[in-house]
Design a protein around this motif. Sequence first.
Motif, PDB file in Angstrom:
ATOM      1  N   GLU A 146       6.471 -27.957  25.847  1.00 18.43           N
ATOM      2  CA  GLU A 146       6.351 -26.695  26.575  1.00 18.43           C
ATOM      3  C   GLU A 146       4.884 -26.297  26.612  1.00 18.43           C
ATOM      4  OE1 GLU A 146       9.083 -23.764  25.095  1.00 18.43           O
ATOM      5  OE2 GLU A 146      10.802 -25.115  25.368  1.00 18.43           O
ATOM      6  N   TRP A 147       4.522 -25.533  27.633  1.00 24.13           N
ATOM      7  CA  TRP A 147       3.113 -25.184  27.849  1.00 24.13           C
ATOM      8  C   TRP A 147       2.505 -24.506  26.629  1.00 24.13           C
ATOM      9  CZ3 TRP A 147       2.923 -28.573  31.121  1.00 24.13           C
ATOM     10  CH2 TRP A 147       3.608 -28.594  32.325  1.00 24.13           C
ATOM     11  N   GLN A 148       3.216 -23.560  26.054  1.00 26.18           N
ATOM     12  CA  GLN A 148       2.665 -22.855  24.894  1.00 26.18           C
ATOM     13  C   GLN A 148       2.513 -23.800  23.701  1.00 26.18           C
ATOM     14  OE1 GLN A 148       1.509 -19.583  25.061  1.00 26.18           O
ATOM     15  NE2 GLN A 148       0.542 -20.161  23.129  1.00 26.18           N
ATOM     16  N   TYR A 149       3.429 -24.754  23.555  1.00 24.92           N
ATOM     17  CA  TYR A 149       3.325 -25.727  22.470  1.00 24.92           C
ATOM     18  C   TYR A 149       2.069 -26.583  22.650  1.00 24.92           C
ATOM     19  CZ  TYR A 149       4.560 -29.355  19.095  1.00 24.92           C
ATOM     20  OH  TYR A 149       4.539 -30.234  18.038  1.00 24.92           O
ATOM     21  N   LEU A 150       1.793 -27.013  23.869  1.00 24.37           N
ATOM     22  CA  LEU A 150       0.570 -27.777  24.135  1.00 24.37           C
ATOM     23  C   LEU A 150      -0.670 -26.944  23.816  1.00 24.37           C
ATOM     24  CD1 LEU A 150       1.229 -29.740  27.450  1.00 24.37           C
ATOM     25  CD2 LEU A 150       0.759 -30.692  25.190  1.00 24.37           C
ATOM     26  N   TYR A 151      -0.638 -25.685  24.207  1.00 27.79           N
ATOM     27  CA  TYR A 151      -1.774 -24.804  23.919  1.00 27.79           C
ATOM     28  C   TYR A 151      -1.974 -24.685  22.405  1.00 27.79           C
ATOM     29  CZ  TYR A 151      -5.092 -20.991  24.424  1.00 27.79           C
ATOM     30  OH  TYR A 151      -6.228 -20.229  24.373  1.00 27.79           O
ATOM     31  N   ASP A 152      -0.875 -24.480  21.692  1.00 28.77           N
ATOM     32  CA  ASP A 152      -0.962 -24.333  20.242  1.00 28.77           C
ATOM     33  C   ASP A 152      -1.441 -25.625  19.580  1.00 28.77           C
ATOM     34  OD1 ASP A 152      -0.084 -21.719  20.561  1.00 28.77           O
ATOM     35  OD2 ASP A 152       1.990 -22.179  19.983  1.00 28.77           O
ATOM     36  N   LEU A 153      -0.987 -26.786  20.089  1.00 30.71           N
ATOM     37  CA  LEU A 153      -1.473 -28.065  19.549  1.00 30.71           C
ATOM     38  C   LEU A 153      -2.990 -28.182  19.725  1.00 30.71           C
ATOM     39  CD1 LEU A 153       1.198 -30.706  20.673  1.00 30.71           C
ATOM     40  CD2 LEU A 153       0.689 -29.960  18.332  1.00 30.71           C
ATOM     41  N   GLY A 154      -3.474 -27.777  20.878  1.00 30.52           N
ATOM     42  CA  GLY A 154      -4.918 -27.826  21.114  1.00 30.52           C
ATOM     43  C   GLY A 154      -5.678 -26.828  20.266  1.00 30.52           C
ATOM     44  N   ASP A 155      -5.161 -25.626  20.216  1.00 34.02           N
ATOM     45  CA  ASP A 155      -5.823 -24.545  19.495  1.00 34.02           C
ATOM     46  C   ASP A 155      -5.896 -24.817  17.992  1.00 34.02           C
ATOM     47  OD1 ASP A 155      -7.069 -21.957  19.578  1.00 34.02           O
ATOM     48  OD2 ASP A 155      -5.223 -21.118  18.746  1.00 34.02           O
ATOM     49  N   ASP A 156      -4.909 -25.524  17.459  1.00 32.04           N
ATOM     50  CA  ASP A 156      -4.816 -25.761  16.019  1.00 32.04           C
ATOM     51  C   ASP A 156      -5.055 -27.234  15.667  1.00 32.04           C
ATOM     52  OD1 ASP A 156      -4.501 -24.721  13.488  1.00 32.04           O
ATOM     53  OD2 ASP A 156      -2.314 -24.790  13.518  1.00 32.04           O
ATOM     54  N   TYR A 157      -5.723 -27.958  16.575  1.00 38.15           N
ATOM     55  CA  TYR A 157      -5.910 -29.399  16.406  1.00 38.15           C
ATOM     56  C   TYR A 157      -6.547 -29.772  15.065  1.00 38.15           C
ATOM     57  CZ  TYR A 157      -7.734 -34.109  16.937  1.00 38.15           C
ATOM     58  OH  TYR A 157      -8.040 -35.424  16.725  1.00 38.15           O
ATOM     59  N   THR A 158      -7.640 -29.151  14.703  1.00 39.01           N
ATOM     60  CA  THR A 158      -8.377 -29.534  13.498  1.00 39.01           C
ATOM     61  C   THR A 158      -7.496 -29.420  12.256  1.00 39.01           C
ATOM     62  OG1 THR A 158     -10.458 -28.880  14.509  1.00 39.01           O
ATOM     63  CG2 THR A 158     -10.447 -29.071  12.106  1.00 39.01           C
ATOM     64  N   ALA A 163       7.400 -27.114  31.136  1.00 44.31           N
ATOM     65  CA  ALA A 163       7.036 -28.158  30.186  1.00 44.31           C
ATOM     66  C   ALA A 163       6.685 -29.460  30.893  1.00 44.31           C
ATOM     67  CB  ALA A 163       8.209 -28.421  29.229  1.00 44.31           C
ATOM     68  N   VAL A 164       6.222 -30.419  30.074  1.00 48.97           N
ATOM     69  CA  VAL A 164       5.971 -31.775  30.549  1.00 48.97           C
ATOM     70  C   VAL A 164       6.642 -32.735  29.561  1.00 48.97           C
ATOM     71  CG1 VAL A 164       3.746 -32.042  29.348  1.00 48.97           C
ATOM     72  CG2 VAL A 164       4.212 -33.384  31.387  1.00 48.97           C
ATOM     73  N   GLN A 165       7.223 -33.768  30.111  1.00 50.62           N
ATOM     74  CA  GLN A 165       7.756 -34.846  29.287  1.00 50.62           C
ATOM     75  C   GLN A 165       6.690 -35.931  29.242  1.00 50.62           C
ATOM     76  OE1 GLN A 165      11.107 -36.934  30.943  1.00 50.62           O
ATOM     77  NE2 GLN A 165      11.645 -37.856  28.975  1.00 50.62           N
ATOM     78  N   ILE A 166       6.345 -36.354  28.043  1.00 50.03           N
ATOM     79  CA  ILE A 166       5.347 -37.404  27.875  1.00 50.03           C
ATOM     80  C   ILE A 166       6.076 -38.676  27.471  1.00 50.03           C
ATOM     81  CG2 ILE A 166       3.291 -38.152  26.638  1.00 50.03           C
ATOM     82  CD1 ILE A 166       2.585 -35.182  26.231  1.00 50.03           C
TER      83      ILE A 166
END
Length: 129
Positions: free
Chosen positions: A94-106, A79-82
């Motif tokens: 977490e990496w998968q959470y970031l991916y999901d945020l990007g994938d489901d952005y709209t 993960a990354v702490q922002i």
Amino acid sequence: MPEKDTMEARWPVELRLSQDKKLLTVTFDNAVAFALPAEYLRVYSPSAEVKGHTPAGRKTVYGKSNVAISSLAQVGNYAVQIIFDDGHDTGYYEWQYLYDLGDDYTRKWAAYLDELAQKHLRREPLFPA
């Protein structure tokens, strides 16, 4: 929109913060890259403060249109702490959470804007800097 990859977790190969620190671009091992606005990352923080402990406990974060990212800190290899310039620094992305945020952005961004409208809240800060 990239096809959902449910077979394996995605790992980032690059995190790049824009010069104004308002956009985090994350490139994953499948060559998919997402440009995620700081405001979006802030209002969808995975912290307990924002997510709550149940879906009903989720807090609507508002007034963050000017938020920027102060820094990033890697958390282990998962993960990354922002750290945001409004002082918010809890919750690990977490990496998968970031991916999901990007994938489901709209969809997620539209849902957020609808939620603000329903609660008569604004993206703009109450007291601009």
